[in-house]
Design a protein around this motif. Structure first.
Motif, PDB file in Angstrom:
ATOM      1  N   ASN A  25       0.840  -1.173   0.000  1.00 26.50           N
ATOM      2  CA  ASN A  25       0.000   0.000   0.000  1.00 26.50           C
ATOM      3  C   ASN A  25       0.890   1.243   0.000  1.00 26.50           C
ATOM      4  O   ASN A  25       1.474   1.593   1.017  1.00 26.50           O
ATOM      5  CB  ASN A  25      -0.901  -0.027   1.237  1.00 26.50           C
ATOM      6  CG  ASN A  25      -1.984   1.017   1.190  1.00 26.50           C
ATOM      7  OD1 ASN A  25      -2.081   1.789   0.245  1.00 26.50           O
ATOM      8  ND2 ASN A  25      -2.801   1.037   2.227  1.00 26.50           N
ATOM      9  N   CYS A  26       1.044   1.884  -1.159  1.00 31.12           N
ATOM     10  CA  CYS A  26       1.886   3.077  -1.249  1.00 31.12           C
ATOM     11  C   CYS A  26       1.610   3.804  -2.554  1.00 31.12           C
ATOM     12  O   CYS A  26       0.986   3.270  -3.460  1.00 31.12           O
ATOM     13  CB  CYS A  26       3.370   2.708  -1.143  1.00 31.12           C
ATOM     14  SG  CYS A  26       3.972   1.579  -2.417  1.00 31.12           S
ATOM     15  N   ARG A  27       2.097   5.031  -2.613  1.00 33.04           N
ATOM     16  CA  ARG A  27       1.987   5.877  -3.808  1.00 33.04           C
ATOM     17  C   ARG A  27       3.355   6.475  -4.088  1.00 33.04           C
ATOM     18  O   ARG A  27       4.006   6.986  -3.185  1.00 33.04           O
ATOM     19  CB  ARG A  27       0.997   7.014  -3.570  1.00 33.04           C
ATOM     20  CG  ARG A  27      -0.425   6.601  -3.357  1.00 33.04           C
ATOM     21  CD  ARG A  27      -1.261   7.817  -2.973  1.00 33.04           C
ATOM     22  NE  ARG A  27      -1.095   8.905  -3.925  1.00 33.04           N
ATOM     23  CZ  ARG A  27      -2.035   9.343  -4.754  1.00 33.04           C
ATOM     24  NH1 ARG A  27      -3.218   8.795  -4.734  1.00 33.04           N
ATOM     25  NH2 ARG A  27      -1.786  10.343  -5.579  1.00 33.04           N
ATOM     26  N   SER A  28       3.754   6.454  -5.341  1.00 35.81           N
ATOM     27  CA  SER A  28       5.091   6.944  -5.689  1.00 35.81           C
ATOM     28  C   SER A  28       5.237   8.454  -5.505  1.00 35.81           C
ATOM     29  O   SER A  28       6.347   8.944  -5.329  1.00 35.81           O
ATOM     30  CB  SER A  28       5.444   6.550  -7.125  1.00 35.81           C
ATOM     31  OG  SER A  28       4.534   7.119  -8.046  1.00 35.81           O
ATOM     32  N   ASP A  29       4.132   9.208  -5.545  1.00 35.55           N
ATOM     33  CA  ASP A  29       4.244  10.655  -5.346  1.00 35.55           C
ATOM     34  C   ASP A  29       4.470  11.013  -3.874  1.00 35.55           C
ATOM     35  O   ASP A  29       4.933  12.093  -3.558  1.00 35.55           O
ATOM     36  CB  ASP A  29       3.025  11.396  -5.899  1.00 35.55           C
ATOM     37  CG  ASP A  29       1.711  10.979  -5.264  1.00 35.55           C
ATOM     38  OD1 ASP A  29       1.644   9.876  -4.653  1.00 35.55           O
ATOM     39  OD2 ASP A  29       0.730  11.735  -5.381  1.00 35.55           O
ATOM     40  N   ARG A  30       4.176  10.087  -2.979  1.00 34.01           N
ATOM     41  CA  ARG A  30       4.387  10.317  -1.547  1.00 34.01           C
ATOM     42  C   ARG A  30       5.573   9.532  -1.004  1.00 34.01           C
ATOM     43  O   ARG A  30       6.177   9.923  -0.012  1.00 34.01           O
ATOM     44  CB  ARG A  30       3.135   9.920  -0.764  1.00 34.01           C
ATOM     45  CG  ARG A  30       1.934  10.754  -1.113  1.00 34.01           C
ATOM     46  CD  ARG A  30       0.734  10.336  -0.327  1.00 34.01           C
ATOM     47  NE  ARG A  30      -0.435  11.048  -0.809  1.00 34.01           N
ATOM     48  CZ  ARG A  30      -1.664  10.589  -0.709  1.00 34.01           C
ATOM     49  NH1 ARG A  30      -1.899   9.430  -0.131  1.00 34.01           N
ATOM     50  NH2 ARG A  30      -2.665  11.299  -1.174  1.00 34.01           N
ATOM     51  N   CYS A  34       8.247   3.626  -4.046  1.00 32.28           N
ATOM     52  CA  CYS A  34       7.074   2.915  -4.559  1.00 32.28           C
ATOM     53  C   CYS A  34       6.903   3.149  -6.058  1.00 32.28           C
ATOM     54  O   CYS A  34       5.822   3.447  -6.525  1.00 32.28           O
ATOM     55  CB  CYS A  34       5.834   3.370  -3.794  1.00 32.28           C
ATOM     56  SG  CYS A  34       4.337   2.477  -4.226  1.00 32.28           S
ATOM     57  N   LYS A  63      -2.111  -2.734  -8.661  1.00 32.37           N
ATOM     58  CA  LYS A  63      -0.998  -1.828  -8.928  1.00 32.37           C
ATOM     59  C   LYS A  63      -1.422  -1.027 -10.154  1.00 32.37           C
ATOM     60  O   LYS A  63      -1.700  -1.595 -11.212  1.00 32.37           O
ATOM     61  CB  LYS A  63       0.283  -2.611  -9.205  1.00 32.37           C
ATOM     62  CG  LYS A  63       1.464  -1.748  -9.611  1.00 32.37           C
ATOM     63  CD  LYS A  63       2.673  -2.639  -9.874  1.00 32.37           C
ATOM     64  CE  LYS A  63       3.824  -1.914 -10.479  1.00 32.37           C
ATOM     65  NZ  LYS A  63       4.942  -2.819 -10.803  1.00 32.37           N
ATOM     66  N   LEU A  73       2.897   8.049 -12.056  1.00 36.20           N
ATOM     67  CA  LEU A  73       2.391   7.807 -10.709  1.00 36.20           C
ATOM     68  C   LEU A  73       2.079   6.325 -10.581  1.00 36.20           C
ATOM     69  O   LEU A  73       1.379   5.759 -11.419  1.00 36.20           O
ATOM     70  CB  LEU A  73       1.121   8.634 -10.446  1.00 36.20           C
ATOM     71  CG  LEU A  73       0.382   8.322  -9.143  1.00 36.20           C
ATOM     72  CD1 LEU A  73       1.238   8.707  -7.931  1.00 36.20           C
ATOM     73  CD2 LEU A  73      -0.959   9.041  -9.110  1.00 36.20           C
ATOM     74  N   VAL A  75       0.467   3.514  -7.939  1.00 34.60           N
ATOM     75  CA  VAL A  75      -0.349   3.356  -6.732  1.00 34.60           C
ATOM     76  C   VAL A  75      -0.545   1.864  -6.500  1.00 34.60           C
ATOM     77  O   VAL A  75      -0.984   1.139  -7.394  1.00 34.60           O
ATOM     78  CB  VAL A  75      -1.722   4.046  -6.876  1.00 34.60           C
ATOM     79  CG1 VAL A  75      -2.571   3.833  -5.631  1.00 34.60           C
ATOM     80  CG2 VAL A  75      -1.558   5.516  -7.180  1.00 34.60           C
ATOM     81  N   ARG A  76      -0.199   1.412  -5.302  1.00 33.57           N
ATOM     82  CA  ARG A  76      -0.412   0.018  -4.910  1.00 33.57           C
ATOM     83  C   ARG A  76      -1.398  -0.015  -3.761  1.00 33.57           C
ATOM     84  O   ARG A  76      -1.391   0.866  -2.906  1.00 33.57           O
ATOM     85  CB  ARG A  76       0.899  -0.614  -4.452  1.00 33.57           C
ATOM     86  CG  ARG A  76       1.886  -0.900  -5.534  1.00 33.57           C
ATOM     87  CD  ARG A  76       3.131  -1.578  -4.921  1.00 33.57           C
ATOM     88  NE  ARG A  76       4.023  -2.071  -5.940  1.00 33.57           N
ATOM     89  CZ  ARG A  76       4.917  -1.332  -6.572  1.00 33.57           C
ATOM     90  NH1 ARG A  76       5.041  -0.062  -6.278  1.00 33.57           N
ATOM     91  NH2 ARG A  76       5.690  -1.855  -7.498  1.00 33.57           N
TER      92      ARG A  76
END
Length: 138
Positions: A25-30, A34, A63, A73, A75-76
């Motif tokens: 559970n993650c986002r590459s922008d944050r 990720c 994903k 971006l 998002v998982r």
């Protein structure tokens, strides 16, 4: 033959009772690690995995990779039965600037290709064998 199928379905249902699905559970922008590839050491992966909310009926992990305006971006997370992409086939599907990947099994939306739950693979193989044998008269 029907008894074998019913028994297989019941046993596979019981095997899943009490199991809570966990997905990355993650986002590459944050969280920059990720990205397309989850760039974390093995010992740190548990920091990015979380249990899905059973009350929302999780159906697997997802994903999503979008690439609009030259900004990627990733998002998982958990894929819930109520979400718009819950009925997409397992694997990855591309839509214009977006790739949506679905899989079943704990942490399947992490490194590399998406994998399926070994229990589902075993049940599928067993059912295929049973139907093949019954159609051949064995």
């Amino acid at each position: 033959m029907q008894n074998i199928i019913v028994t297989t379905v019941i046993i596979s249902s019981l095997a899943a009772v009490g199991d809570t699905l966990s997905c990355y559970n993650c986002r590459s922008d944050r969280t920059p690690v990720c990205g397309r590839t989850l760039n974390v050491a093995e010992r740190e992966k548990s920091n990015y995995i979380s249990e899905c909310d059973d009350s929302l009926f999780p159906v697997g992990c997802k994903k999503i990779i979008t690439n609009e305006y030259n900004q990627e971006l990733v998002v998982r997370g958990c894929n819930y039965n109520l979400s718009a992409n819950s009925n997409l086939p397992l694997g990855c599907k591309d839509y214009m600037h977006t790739s949506v990947c679905r899989c079943v099994g704990d942490g399947c939306n992490g490194q590399g290709g998406l994998v399926s739950n070994p229990m589902i693979m075993l049940i599928t193989a067993t059912m295929t064998l049973l139907f093949t044998c019954s159609s051949n008269g064995h």
